[in-house]
Design a protein around this motif. Sequence first.
Motif, PDB file in Angstrom:
ATOM      1  N   GLU A 111       0.824  -1.219   0.000  1.00 55.35           N
ATOM      2  CA  GLU A 111       0.000   0.000   0.000  1.00 55.35           C
ATOM      3  C   GLU A 111       0.855   1.265   0.000  1.00 55.35           C
ATOM      4  OE1 GLU A 111      -2.348  -0.958   3.525  1.00 55.35           O
ATOM      5  OE2 GLU A 111      -1.468   0.738   4.592  1.00 55.35           O
ATOM      6  N   LEU A 112       2.049   1.194   0.598  1.00 56.28           N
ATOM      7  CA  LEU A 112       2.938   2.362   0.541  1.00 56.28           C
ATOM      8  C   LEU A 112       3.338   2.621  -0.919  1.00 56.28           C
ATOM      9  CD1 LEU A 112       5.276   1.730   3.628  1.00 56.28           C
ATOM     10  CD2 LEU A 112       3.404   3.382   3.456  1.00 56.28           C
ATOM     11  N   ILE A 113       3.628   1.545  -1.646  1.00 59.99           N
ATOM     12  CA  ILE A 113       3.987   1.674  -3.061  1.00 59.99           C
ATOM     13  C   ILE A 113       2.807   2.256  -3.839  1.00 59.99           C
ATOM     14  CG2 ILE A 113       4.528   0.347  -5.152  1.00 59.99           C
ATOM     15  CD1 ILE A 113       6.238  -1.510  -3.315  1.00 59.99           C
ATOM     16  N   GLU A 114       1.633   1.704  -3.563  1.00 60.43           N
ATOM     17  CA  GLU A 114       0.393   2.182  -4.185  1.00 60.43           C
ATOM     18  C   GLU A 114       0.179   3.681  -3.926  1.00 60.43           C
ATOM     19  OE1 GLU A 114      -2.456   0.278  -5.370  1.00 60.43           O
ATOM     20  OE2 GLU A 114      -3.840   2.000  -5.305  1.00 60.43           O
ATOM     21  N   GLN A 115       0.554   4.124  -2.711  1.00 62.02           N
ATOM     22  CA  GLN A 115       0.368   5.532  -2.336  1.00 62.02           C
ATOM     23  C   GLN A 115       1.552   6.402  -2.736  1.00 62.02           C
ATOM     24  OE1 GLN A 115      -0.417   5.280   1.935  1.00 62.02           O
ATOM     25  NE2 GLN A 115      -2.000   3.749   1.560  1.00 62.02           N
TER      26      GLN A 115
END
Length: 264
Positions: A111-115
Amino acid sequence: MLHKLIRRKPERQNQTLAERISQSKNEHIPAHIAIIMDGNGRWAKKRALPRVAGHHEGMKTVRKITRLANDLGVRALTVYAFSTENWKRPKLEVDFIMRLPEEFLGKYLPELIEQNVKVVMMGENETLPKHTQEAVRKAMEQTKDNTGLVLNFALNYGSRAEIAQAMQKIAQQIQEGTIDHTDVNEDLISQHLMTCDLPEPDLLIRTSGEVRLSNFMLWQLAYTEFWFTDTLWPDFDEACLLDAVESYQNRNRRYGGLKGEETN
Ligand code: V07
């Protein structure tokens, strides 16, 4: 005059989170927020849980606060995850804490990558357990090109050691003749600190009622606004971060016209 009385902004405490977020975004957002995440052990003790349960809950708060900071448009978020002093804690507690980066990244890196979040760390990397180093290294590698929030973990970090290391590097360059001693100024020192790629923090938050710096970013906090709260880190939520940001924005608004005069 009258319209000011009648059409007052709603009290912020009665607003929904979404309203507070969108209102904050209309004003100056701190570019860099630094946080001393204190009170995890106390949170656990209050519930008759082992201290490590508090650290684990604190890890989930890091995720929550990162998401909101990124959404607000904060450029950098530095969180004090482990100080050089923390090695003095019981070995089993330290061993548990040193597994948290892997657990955090295992759960939340997608999710960090997604964000579009970029993960970095500051502190002495070499003396961390190999498994911790490897987890953090992989996360930094996988997020190095991300352009959103920079999530900076202070891990095995101490500010005086950081300053001493910067001085050593500068002294070496003087000795080698690549710079002159008269080149040593505030900018040069800043460029040799572990935060050389980040703006200086605009806002420092310390949770859990302690009012001291504990060897955290001593150089970088010279002009930073401080926000202290009694809330324990595992209980620190979106509303708490907005309290801190709104207070920062109120101070900014009040002193906005006086930059560099009464504010120093
Ligand atoms: C730690 C949880 C937060 C409260 C303070 C102490 C315990 C997240 C990380 C982390 C570090 C590096 C990284 C990804 C996640 C972490 C430590 C302790 C040592 F790349 N929380 N957390 N690291 N705590």
